[in-house]
Design an enzyme around this catalytic site. Structure first.
Site, PDB file in Angstrom:
ATOM      1  N   GLY A 156       2.739  -1.304   4.288  1.00  0.00           N
ATOM      2  CA  GLY A 156       2.808   0.374   3.886  1.00  0.00           C
ATOM      3  C   GLY A 156       4.109   0.527   3.673  1.00  0.00           C
ATOM      4  O   GLY A 156       4.901   0.407   2.783  1.00  0.00           O
ATOM      5  N   GLY A 157       4.997   1.338   4.909  1.00  0.00           N
ATOM      6  CA  GLY A 157       6.267   1.946   4.625  1.00  0.00           C
ATOM      7  C   GLY A 157       7.053   1.029   3.780  1.00  0.00           C
ATOM      8  O   GLY A 157       8.050   1.433   3.243  1.00  0.00           O
ATOM      9  N   SER A 198       3.368  -2.248  10.399  1.00  0.00           N
ATOM     10  CA  SER A 198       4.808  -2.320  10.738  1.00  0.00           C
ATOM     11  C   SER A 198       5.459  -3.595  10.417  1.00  0.00           C
ATOM     12  O   SER A 198       6.427  -4.063  10.890  1.00  0.00           O
ATOM     13  CB  SER A 198       5.299  -1.915  12.213  1.00  0.00           C
ATOM     14  OG  SER A 198       4.823  -0.571  12.486  1.00  0.00           O
ATOM     15  N   GLU A 207      -6.875   4.615   8.045  1.00  0.00           N
ATOM     16  CA  GLU A 207      -6.709   5.866   7.558  1.00  0.00           C
ATOM     17  C   GLU A 207      -7.777   6.590   6.842  1.00  0.00           C
ATOM     18  O   GLU A 207      -8.209   7.784   7.155  1.00  0.00           O
ATOM     19  CB  GLU A 207      -5.509   6.311   6.842  1.00  0.00           C
ATOM     20  CG  GLU A 207      -4.282   5.924   7.523  1.00  0.00           C
ATOM     21  CD  GLU A 207      -2.981   5.318   6.881  1.00  0.00           C
ATOM     22  OE1 GLU A 207      -3.037   5.388   5.458  1.00  0.00           O
ATOM     23  OE2 GLU A 207      -2.074   5.095   7.408  1.00  0.00           O
ATOM     24  N   ASN A 231       0.927  -1.309   0.007  1.00  0.00           N
ATOM     25  CA  ASN A 231      -0.032   0.061  -0.138  1.00  0.00           C
ATOM     26  C   ASN A 231       0.770   1.409   0.132  1.00  0.00           C
ATOM     27  O   ASN A 231       1.469   1.451   1.003  1.00  0.00           O
ATOM     28  CB  ASN A 231      -0.701  -0.110   1.120  1.00  0.00           C
ATOM     29  CG  ASN A 231      -1.836   1.218   1.384  1.00  0.00           C
ATOM     30  OD1 ASN A 231      -1.861   1.876   0.528  1.00  0.00           O
ATOM     31  ND2 ASN A 231      -2.460   1.201   2.502  1.00  0.00           N
ATOM     32  N   TRP A 232       1.031   1.819  -1.283  1.00  0.00           N
ATOM     33  CA  TRP A 232       1.977   2.801  -1.359  1.00  0.00           C
ATOM     34  C   TRP A 232       1.541   4.079  -0.581  1.00  0.00           C
ATOM     35  O   TRP A 232       2.028   5.402  -0.751  1.00  0.00           O
ATOM     36  CB  TRP A 232       2.361   3.220  -2.718  1.00  0.00           C
ATOM     37  CG  TRP A 232       3.070   1.936  -3.576  1.00  0.00           C
ATOM     38  CD1 TRP A 232       3.397   0.894  -2.682  1.00  0.00           C
ATOM     39  CD2 TRP A 232       3.638   1.726  -4.792  1.00  0.00           C
ATOM     40  NE1 TRP A 232       4.071  -0.056  -3.629  1.00  0.00           N
ATOM     41  CE2 TRP A 232       3.960   0.482  -4.809  1.00  0.00           C
ATOM     42  CE3 TRP A 232       3.377   2.537  -5.798  1.00  0.00           C
ATOM     43  CZ2 TRP A 232       4.698   0.125  -5.990  1.00  0.00           C
ATOM     44  CZ3 TRP A 232       4.159   2.162  -6.954  1.00  0.00           C
ATOM     45  CH2 TRP A 232       4.515   0.955  -7.200  1.00  0.00           C
ATOM     46  N   LYS A 233       0.063   4.306  -0.307  1.00  0.00           N
ATOM     47  CA  LYS A 233      -0.529   5.402   0.342  1.00  0.00           C
ATOM     48  C   LYS A 233      -0.376   6.420  -0.572  1.00  0.00           C
ATOM     49  O   LYS A 233      -0.297   6.750  -1.729  1.00  0.00           O
ATOM     50  CB  LYS A 233       0.007   5.671   1.601  1.00  0.00           C
ATOM     51  CG  LYS A 233      -0.311   4.180   2.455  1.00  0.00           C
ATOM     52  CD  LYS A 233      -0.059   4.767   4.037  1.00  0.00           C
ATOM     53  CE  LYS A 233      -0.044   3.047   4.719  1.00  0.00           C
ATOM     54  NZ  LYS A 233      -0.072   3.351   6.256  1.00  0.00           N
ATOM     55  N   GLY A 263       2.442   2.178  10.713  1.00  0.00           N
ATOM     56  CA  GLY A 263       3.503   3.161  10.734  1.00  0.00           C
ATOM     57  C   GLY A 263       4.138   3.498  12.035  1.00  0.00           C
ATOM     58  O   GLY A 263       4.696   4.723  12.085  1.00  0.00           O
ATOM     59  N   HIS A 301      -9.587   1.118   4.829  1.00  0.00           N
ATOM     60  CA  HIS A 301      -8.323   1.393   5.712  1.00  0.00           C
ATOM     61  C   HIS A 301      -8.571   2.160   6.810  1.00  0.00           C
ATOM     62  O   HIS A 301      -9.531   3.083   6.876  1.00  0.00           O
ATOM     63  CB  HIS A 301      -7.359   2.053   4.838  1.00  0.00           C
ATOM     64  CG  HIS A 301      -5.939   1.730   5.284  1.00  0.00           C
ATOM     65  ND1 HIS A 301      -5.259   2.850   6.201  1.00  0.00           N
ATOM     66  CD2 HIS A 301      -4.908   0.938   5.326  1.00  0.00           C
ATOM     67  CE1 HIS A 301      -4.174   2.523   6.617  1.00  0.00           C
ATOM     68  NE2 HIS A 301      -3.600   1.406   5.934  1.00  0.00           N
ATOM     69  N   GLU A 312      -5.479  -5.126  10.616  1.00  0.00           N
ATOM     70  CA  GLU A 312      -4.557  -4.028  10.816  1.00  0.00           C
ATOM     71  C   GLU A 312      -4.746  -3.143  12.037  1.00  0.00           C
ATOM     72  O   GLU A 312      -5.483  -2.252  12.248  1.00  0.00           O
ATOM     73  CB  GLU A 312      -4.451  -3.070   9.968  1.00  0.00           C
ATOM     74  CG  GLU A 312      -4.321  -3.427   8.374  1.00  0.00           C
ATOM     75  CD  GLU A 312      -3.587  -2.546   7.253  1.00  0.00           C
ATOM     76  OE1 GLU A 312      -2.332  -2.889   6.828  1.00  0.00           O
ATOM     77  OE2 GLU A 312      -4.152  -1.520   7.109  1.00  0.00           O
TER      78      GLU A 312
HETATM   79  P1  PGA Z   1       2.874   0.227   7.655  1.00  0.00           P
HETATM   80  O1  PGA Z   1       1.508   0.358   7.144  1.00  0.00           O
HETATM   81  O2  PGA Z   1       3.287  -0.978   7.092  1.00  0.00           O
HETATM   82  O3  PGA Z   1       3.565   1.249   7.193  1.00  0.00           O
HETATM   83  O4  PGA Z   1       2.621   0.118   9.160  1.00  0.00           O
HETATM   84  C1  PGA Z   1       0.307  -0.502   6.837  1.00  0.00           C
HETATM   85  C2  PGA Z   1      -0.938  -0.231   6.223  1.00  0.00           C
HETATM   86  O5  PGA Z   1      -1.318   1.041   6.637  1.00  0.00           O
HETATM   87  O6  PGA Z   1      -1.497  -1.037   5.563  1.00  0.00           O
END
Ligand code: PGA
Length: 248
Positions: free
Chosen positions: A231-232, A210, A97, A9-11, A171, A95, A165
């Site tokens: 994500g990251g 993470s 967010e 997930n490149w956000k 993050g 998600h 999640e």
């Molecule tokens: P993260 O994000 O790996 O940076 O913790 C995961 C996500 O939001 O899908």
């Protein structure tokens, strides 16, 4: 046997050029892959170019969100038909967010999940508790409500993927322990069995929060963890390919 998924997930990161470069490296790095599924979710602006760059590979394209209507006067939204048009097979729905910053409710998530399925997109439905909820001991109540809410009126799970999640792990570098994650995955699986019977055994439940190449091995070793939403660590090819290299 459930086929694992590693989804990046490149956000809200990467220009078109950066996205294409990353996608090309992921394509090269996964060329010989025999098992599992790799998915990337670039920002909307890069979907077309990344889709082109991934042609000839088995890496699937995902969007990070969609609207729950095919078309109309919904300024700023993107329709599932448009996502199909650019070659998406998956779409991330709900998600944390989006739930937090864009006030998406379980009802919205449900409308989107139903629409995705009706359009032939596979929803990756995200659920997870905050740290406050975990501390209060209501993790199962929260996740249970989110799962039931997201899947209301959906009668077949064939194309549904769930991502657990925990919000406190996203993050933050505070990955859930394999036991903590497995407890919730097992809870989700039991809930799905309660609602859907034996078809729930085939549903992929991903862990997210993470995930890195250094912690994925012990997570994927858990019985009900079928992959990761990353994500990251998906923003750098070596981090993402490092995770994929640890998959069974
Ligand atoms: P993260 O994000 O790996 O940076 O913790 C995961 C996500 O939001 O899908």
């Amino acid at each position: 046997m459930r086929k694992w998924i590693v989804a990046g997930n490149w956000k809200m990161h990467n220009t078109i050029a950066e996205s294409v470069a990353l996608a090309r490296t992921v394509k090269e790095g996964t060329a010989g892959l025999k098992s599992g599924e790799v998915v990337v979710a670039p920002p909307f602006t890069a979907l077309t170019s990344v889709g082109e760059a991934l042609k000839g590979s088995s890496v699937a394209l995902a969007a990070q969100n969609m609207y729950c209507e095919d078309k109309g006067a919904y300024t700023g939204e993107v329709s599932p038909l448009m996502l199909k048009d650019v070659g998406c097979t998956y779409v991330i729905i709900g998600h944390s967010e989006r739930r937090k910053y864009f006030i998406e409710s379980d009802e919205t998530v449900n409308l989107k999940a139903k629409k995705a399925l009706a359009t032939g997109l596979k929803p990756i439905v995200c659920v997870g508790e905050t740290d406050g909820e975990r501390n209060k001991g209501v993790t199962e109540a929260v996740v249970g409500r989110q799962v039931r809410g997201a899947l209301a009126d959906i009668d077949k799970l064939d194309n549904v993927v769930i991502a657990y999640e925990p919000v406190w792990a996203i993050g933050t570098g505070m990955v859930a322990t394999p036991a903590q994650a497995e407890d919730v995955h097992d809870f989700i699986r039991r809930l799905l069995v309660e609602i859907y019977g034996c078809m729930a055994a085939d549903v992929r439940i991903l862990y997210g929060g993470s995930v890195t190449k250094d912690n994925i091995a012990e997570l994927i070793a858990m019985e009900d963890i079928d992959g990761a939403l990353v994500g990251g660590a998906s923003l750098k090819a070596d981090g993402f390919l490092g995770i994929i290299s640890k998959m069974p």
